[in-house]
Design a protein around this motif. Sequence first.
Motif, PDB file in Angstrom:
ATOM      1  N   ARG A   1     -11.578 -17.260 -78.719  1.00 21.66           N
ATOM      2  CA  ARG A   1     -11.937 -18.394 -79.559  1.00 21.66           C
ATOM      3  C   ARG A   1     -13.123 -18.048 -80.431  1.00 21.66           C
ATOM      4  O   ARG A   1     -13.898 -17.139 -80.123  1.00 21.66           O
ATOM      5  N   VAL A   2     -13.227 -18.800 -81.535  1.00 20.10           N
ATOM      6  CA  VAL A   2     -14.342 -18.643 -82.471  1.00 20.10           C
ATOM      7  C   VAL A   2     -15.028 -19.991 -82.589  1.00 20.10           C
ATOM      8  O   VAL A   2     -14.357 -21.021 -82.740  1.00 20.10           O
ATOM      9  N   VAL A   3     -16.356 -19.979 -82.485  1.00 22.09           N
ATOM     10  CA  VAL A   3     -17.093 -21.240 -82.554  1.00 22.09           C
ATOM     11  C   VAL A   3     -18.305 -21.059 -83.460  1.00 22.09           C
ATOM     12  O   VAL A   3     -18.778 -19.929 -83.655  1.00 22.09           O
ATOM     13  N   PRO A   4     -18.834 -22.158 -84.026  1.00 17.27           N
ATOM     14  CA  PRO A   4     -20.066 -22.029 -84.802  1.00 17.27           C
ATOM     15  C   PRO A   4     -21.167 -21.443 -83.916  1.00 17.27           C
ATOM     16  O   PRO A   4     -21.203 -21.720 -82.707  1.00 17.27           O
ATOM     17  N   SER A   5     -22.053 -20.653 -84.518  1.00 19.79           N
ATOM     18  CA  SER A   5     -23.019 -19.912 -83.685  1.00 19.79           C
ATOM     19  C   SER A   5     -23.879 -20.835 -82.837  1.00 19.79           C
ATOM     20  O   SER A   5     -24.235 -20.492 -81.707  1.00 19.79           O
ATOM     21  N   GLU A   6     -24.180 -22.034 -83.365  1.00 19.38           N
ATOM     22  CA  GLU A   6     -25.037 -22.929 -82.569  1.00 19.38           C
ATOM     23  C   GLU A   6     -24.296 -23.468 -81.331  1.00 19.38           C
ATOM     24  O   GLU A   6     -24.932 -24.007 -80.420  1.00 19.38           O
ATOM     25  N   GLN A   7     -22.971 -23.319 -81.304  1.00 15.31           N
ATOM     26  CA  GLN A   7     -22.216 -23.769 -80.113  1.00 15.31           C
ATOM     27  C   GLN A   7     -21.751 -22.615 -79.236  1.00 15.31           C
ATOM     28  O   GLN A   7     -21.028 -22.808 -78.260  1.00 15.31           O
ATOM     29  N   LEU A   8     -22.151 -21.384 -79.617  1.00 16.64           N
ATOM     30  CA  LEU A   8     -21.621 -20.213 -78.904  1.00 16.64           C
ATOM     31  C   LEU A   8     -21.960 -20.235 -77.415  1.00 16.64           C
ATOM     32  O   LEU A   8     -21.080 -20.061 -76.560  1.00 16.64           O
ATOM     33  N   ALA A   9     -23.236 -20.456 -77.106  1.00 14.20           N
ATOM     34  CA  ALA A   9     -23.638 -20.437 -75.692  1.00 14.20           C
ATOM     35  C   ALA A   9     -22.954 -21.578 -74.935  1.00 14.20           C
ATOM     36  O   ALA A   9     -22.394 -21.373 -73.845  1.00 14.20           O
ATOM     37  N   GLU A  10     -22.972 -22.763 -75.526  1.00 13.51           N
ATOM     38  CA  GLU A  10     -22.377 -23.923 -74.851  1.00 13.51           C
ATOM     39  C   GLU A  10     -20.897 -23.684 -74.536  1.00 13.51           C
ATOM     40  O   GLU A  10     -20.433 -23.907 -73.411  1.00 13.51           O
ATOM     41  N   GLU A  11     -20.152 -23.218 -75.536  1.00 12.49           N
ATOM     42  CA  GLU A  11     -18.708 -23.006 -75.337  1.00 12.49           C
ATOM     43  C   GLU A  11     -18.445 -21.867 -74.347  1.00 12.49           C
ATOM     44  O   GLU A  11     -17.529 -21.937 -73.531  1.00 12.49           O
TER      45      GLU A  11
END
Length: 261
Positions: A182-192
């Motif tokens: 998956r690819v996520v916005p960097s500000e959500q990387l840790a959370e995801e």
Amino acid sequence: MGYQSIEYGVEDHVATITLNRPEALNALTDDMLGELGDAVHHAGRDAAVRVLVLTGKGRGFCSGQDLRSLNAQPGERDIGRHLDQYYHPLILRLAALEKPTIAMVNGVAAGAGMSLALACDMRVAAEEARFTQAFVRVGLVPDSGSSHFLPRLIGYARALEMAMTGMIVDSHTALAWGLVNRVVPSEQLAEETYKLAQALAGGPPLALGMIKREIAYGASQPLAAALEREKDFQIRAAATADHREAVTAFFAKRPPVFEGR
Ligand code: T3D
């Protein structure tokens, strides 16, 4: 743990290794490779660790072998020995770890840095992440497992194109090609990433370890052999307390609590 070029921590059954040479996009030195191998070994042996996350500090995930060492004159440096001593044990150890591993790809993954990400079971990438088989751009060939993992993940033609051109693949293309989960916005990387890690940490540890081995085996074996391996592992899984707990929890309409036995 007294490491200099990586960070290692464990929280809620998830171990995190952070490559920590951000000024060089986490290029791999011998010290770093040694520490990385040690940390993976430690995570494997620690019963409190159920999932391993590998990431990089700063804007890069890992830019591969530190190029300063490749400046040596021919004959001064034994690359075969270097691979045998550092990269091969590390990649084999990562792949053999009977726990799920996730590469949290925060930025560029190049050369052996990309191989490291490929050797993990899953990859969660920030939108800014990029992937390059940089080897060819310094006149080398894929190593550290890229020739094994890459064609299996993205197919023969795309693997050859990446390896032969050194092209840089952006995160969305990587997702479309099956290179990342998956690819996520960097500000959500840790959370995801940690959401996924926690879901895995809540799973039955013995079964997860067997699933990892079973899928790796099944990907390269004839159907009859895969069926035999499935049967063998299913017999073992069915004998675990965690299996009994899962069935009990199902009928009690409550979440199961797995203990890894
Ligand atoms: O030894 C053996 O056993 C053989 C094993 C070989 C395995 C390999 O991994 S071979 C491949 C080695 N890696 C590469 O060739 C990649 C080199 N790096 C790049 O091509 C680019 O840096 C990237 C495409 C990865 C990122 O580009 P960009 O523009 O985002 O960043 P940059 O400006 O090039 O790099 C930022 C800094 O990191 C820069 O330092 P500076 O100028 O700010 O002081 C750069 O020199 C440094 N850096 C990047 N990669 C490496 C590195 N320093 C040392 N080694 C690196 N691999």
